[in-house]
Design a protein around this motif. Structure first.
Motif, PDB file in Angstrom:
ATOM      1  N   MET A  50       0.834  -1.213   0.000  1.00  0.00           N
ATOM      2  CA  MET A  50       0.000   0.000   0.000  1.00  0.00           C
ATOM      3  C   MET A  50       0.862   1.253   0.000  1.00  0.00           C
ATOM      4  SD  MET A  50      -3.175  -1.078   2.503  1.00  0.00           S
ATOM      5  CE  MET A  50      -4.059   0.446   2.197  1.00  0.00           C
ATOM      6  N   GLY A  51       1.962   1.236   0.742  1.00  0.00           N
ATOM      7  CA  GLY A  51       2.857   2.394   0.759  1.00  0.00           C
ATOM      8  C   GLY A  51       3.463   2.662  -0.609  1.00  0.00           C
ATOM      9  N   VAL A  52       3.892   1.590  -1.293  1.00  0.00           N
ATOM     10  CA  VAL A  52       4.486   1.752  -2.621  1.00  0.00           C
ATOM     11  C   VAL A  52       3.431   2.181  -3.630  1.00  0.00           C
ATOM     12  CG1 VAL A  52       5.700   0.586  -4.483  1.00  0.00           C
ATOM     13  CG2 VAL A  52       6.286   0.062  -2.124  1.00  0.00           C
ATOM     14  N   LEU A  53       2.218   1.617  -3.527  1.00  0.00           N
ATOM     15  CA  LEU A  53       1.144   1.985  -4.454  1.00  0.00           C
ATOM     16  C   LEU A  53       0.754   3.452  -4.306  1.00  0.00           C
ATOM     17  CD1 LEU A  53      -1.124  -1.193  -4.315  1.00  0.00           C
ATOM     18  CD2 LEU A  53       0.086  -0.317  -6.323  1.00  0.00           C
ATOM     19  N   ARG A  54       0.708   3.951  -3.080  1.00  0.00           N
ATOM     20  CA  ARG A  54       0.394   5.379  -2.872  1.00  0.00           C
ATOM     21  C   ARG A  54       1.462   6.261  -3.519  1.00  0.00           C
ATOM     22  NH1 ARG A  54      -1.145   3.539   2.469  1.00  0.00           N
ATOM     23  NH2 ARG A  54      -3.413   3.665   2.717  1.00  0.00           N
ATOM     24  N   ARG A  55       2.700   5.829  -3.405  1.00  0.00           N
ATOM     25  CA  ARG A  55       3.811   6.593  -3.989  1.00  0.00           C
ATOM     26  C   ARG A  55       3.757   6.575  -5.511  1.00  0.00           C
ATOM     27  NH1 ARG A  55      10.147   4.878  -3.019  1.00  0.00           N
ATOM     28  NH2 ARG A  55      11.077   6.222  -4.620  1.00  0.00           N
ATOM     29  N   LEU A  56       3.371   5.432  -6.081  1.00  0.00           N
ATOM     30  CA  LEU A  56       3.379   5.291  -7.528  1.00  0.00           C
ATOM     31  C   LEU A  56       2.114   5.812  -8.200  1.00  0.00           C
ATOM     32  CD1 LEU A  56       4.886   1.686  -7.900  1.00  0.00           C
ATOM     33  CD2 LEU A  56       6.034   3.841  -8.412  1.00  0.00           C
TER      34      LEU A  56
END
Length: 477
Positions: A212-218
């Motif tokens: 979820m953290g990476v998806l928010r960033r991307l």
């Protein structure tokens, strides 16, 4: 709601990630065209880094080029397991290590055995990085720019191909290999560790918080990340618990693999690899035969131009249309080249070498056929123009698209294994097309060889329209 400026900013950050991921392909590109530098150097001065002499036989010189494809076969197979077990990011680091060892071994080589072992290790890097880097880019890129992102790999590879030829003019072959060592050190120890792990890999390994953290960033604040995570998990649900390789024989997966096998077959037997490796030999049959380095530079520049064009249009036009356009260009180029070769007046004189005064400093020569020197009204530019057109066509579709579709055709849970099988078969076919170049030319004649490439391109157009699934703009899980 995401504004246009926020979207551009986010795409800009993703583009930097694509460049960092593809940076190692500069070394891959250097590896593919390094034999041109080696062959040119050892004919003039066969000294090693330590001042000793290196003896090179004809079969060893052939193996310098083909060893890359042999080394790539275990590289592809190992990467299929590694990318799933270790993750995408650390697999890219691991993929760099055999290349790092291979380039170091070549630069310190005292004999041809050390060179060939080094080339085999560089081939293993080619196979491993092909699976790891392309899989990672497919999984981090937004759907709208995924195709263009995948082409960045090809562009960086062409940068490496041009760079090694440029470095090869003032530097010796072993010094050029040391540059490749430096590129790989920067890649695996500085760039890749700074990248996030693939969010879809994190999902299938049940690391939802990190995902979820990476998806928010991307993906930005406008995307419903929990829903996106749920959708990605659902796409991989059926295959998430699979172990081993038996799932590759499931009907739907096998069908996709067979489609990609056919696509690689069409690409390889329309001369995709042949035109890279045998440009000088193909030009030597005309009255305009450039020296090997100049021929390689010419082809590489055309390939770069084609890759840049497809980067601009791939996501707008779609994979199928770009591939059809590419094959049509190849069909026309080789049909003209075959016809020209068939009706060309046979020259009986032996070739002689004439040194060009403008290229004395580069020790470059151009072969002309005695008593058949072209004048301003000559049509001898036709073969060169046709080869340039064929190179442009293949770099705009038949070259990169099979590699782009290989990860796109399969969900995350099995992507690395399925892709490694498809690309391994593509590498075997590439090796076969190179090895069959001379036998096909002897059997079919030179004109017949070019016509066979043209006919294969025609079959490829029908194959693409009938069987290829469009993936542009679709989620690939």
């Amino acid at each position: 709601m995401e504004t246009a400026s926020e979207r551009r900013m986010r795409y800009g950050k993703q583009s930097l990630m694509f460049l960092a991921t593809s940076f190692g392909y500069i070394s891959v590109g250097m590896t593919l065209t390094w034999p041109n530098v080696f062959a040119s150097d050892v004919m003039v001065n066969n000294s090693t880094l330590f001042g000793t002499q290196i003896a090179v036989s004809d079969w060893q010189m052939d193996m310098v080029g083909s060893m890359i494809f042999l080394g790539s076969l275990p590289g592809f197979l190992f990467a299929g397991w590694l990318v799933r077990a270790l993750g995408r990011r650390w697999s890219m680091v691991a993929a760099s290590l055999p290349g790092l060892m291979g380039a170091t071994l070549i630069s310190l080589a005292l004999n041809m055995e050390m060179v060939l072992v080094g080339r085999f290790l560089e081939g293993a890097m080619f196979g491993m990085m092909g699976v790891a880097a392309r899989t990672y880019i497919i999984e981090i890129a937004d759907t709208d720019i995924r195709g263009s992102a995948s082409v960045v790999v090809n562009l960086m590879m062409q940068v490496g191909s041009v760079a090694v030829l440029g470095f090869g003019i003032p530097l010796a072959w072993y010094q050029v290999s040391l540059i490749s060592v430096g590129v790989l050190v920067c890649y695996c120890f500085l760039l890749v560790p700074s990248l996030p792990e693939s969010p879809t890999f994190l999902i299938v390994t049940n690391r939802d918080e990190e995902a979820m953290g990476v998806l928010r960033r991307l993906r930005g604040p406008a995307v419903d990340v929990p829903k996106l995570l749920q959708d990605l998990r659902k796409q991989n649900e059926a295959l998430q618990s699979t172990v081993g390789w038996g799932f590759l024989l499931q009907r739907d997966i096998l069908k996709r693999e067979l489609i990609l096998f056919g696509l690689f077959l069409v690409a390889n037997f329309t001369g995709v690899q042949v035109i890279k490796a045998n440009t000088a030999r193909m030009l030597a049959s005309s009255d305009l035969a450039l020296d090997p380095k100049l021929s390689a530079v010419l082809v590489t520049i055309i390939l770069f131009v084609g890759n840049f064009l497809i980067l601009l249009i791939l996501d707008r036009v779609g994979r199928r249309r770009c591939l059809v356009l590419s094959l049509c260009i190849i069909l026309i180029a080789y049909a003209i080249l075959g016809t020209f070769t068939f009706y060309r007046e046979p020259g009986s004189a032996l070739p002689v070498e004439i040194e060009l005064s403008l290229l004395v400093e580069a020790n470059s020569t151009v072969e002309y056929f005695n008593d058949n020197i072209p004048d301003v009204t000559s049509w001898t530019w036709v073969p060169l123009a046709c080869l340039m057109l064929a190179g442009l066509g293949q770099s705009m579709g038949s070259g990169p698209i099979p590699w782009i579709l290989s990860p796109e055709y399969f969900p995350t849970a099995i992507r690395s294994q399925a892709m490694c099988i498809c690309t391994l078969m593509g590498s075997v076919q590439a090796f076969a097309s190179l090895q069959l170049y001379s036998p096909m030319q002897n059997l079919l004649t030179e004109a017949g060889l070019y016509w066979s490439y043209s006919c294969t391109a025609a079959v490829g157009v029908l194959y693409t329209l009938l069987f290829l699934k469009e993936t542009s703009g679709e989620s690939v899980g």
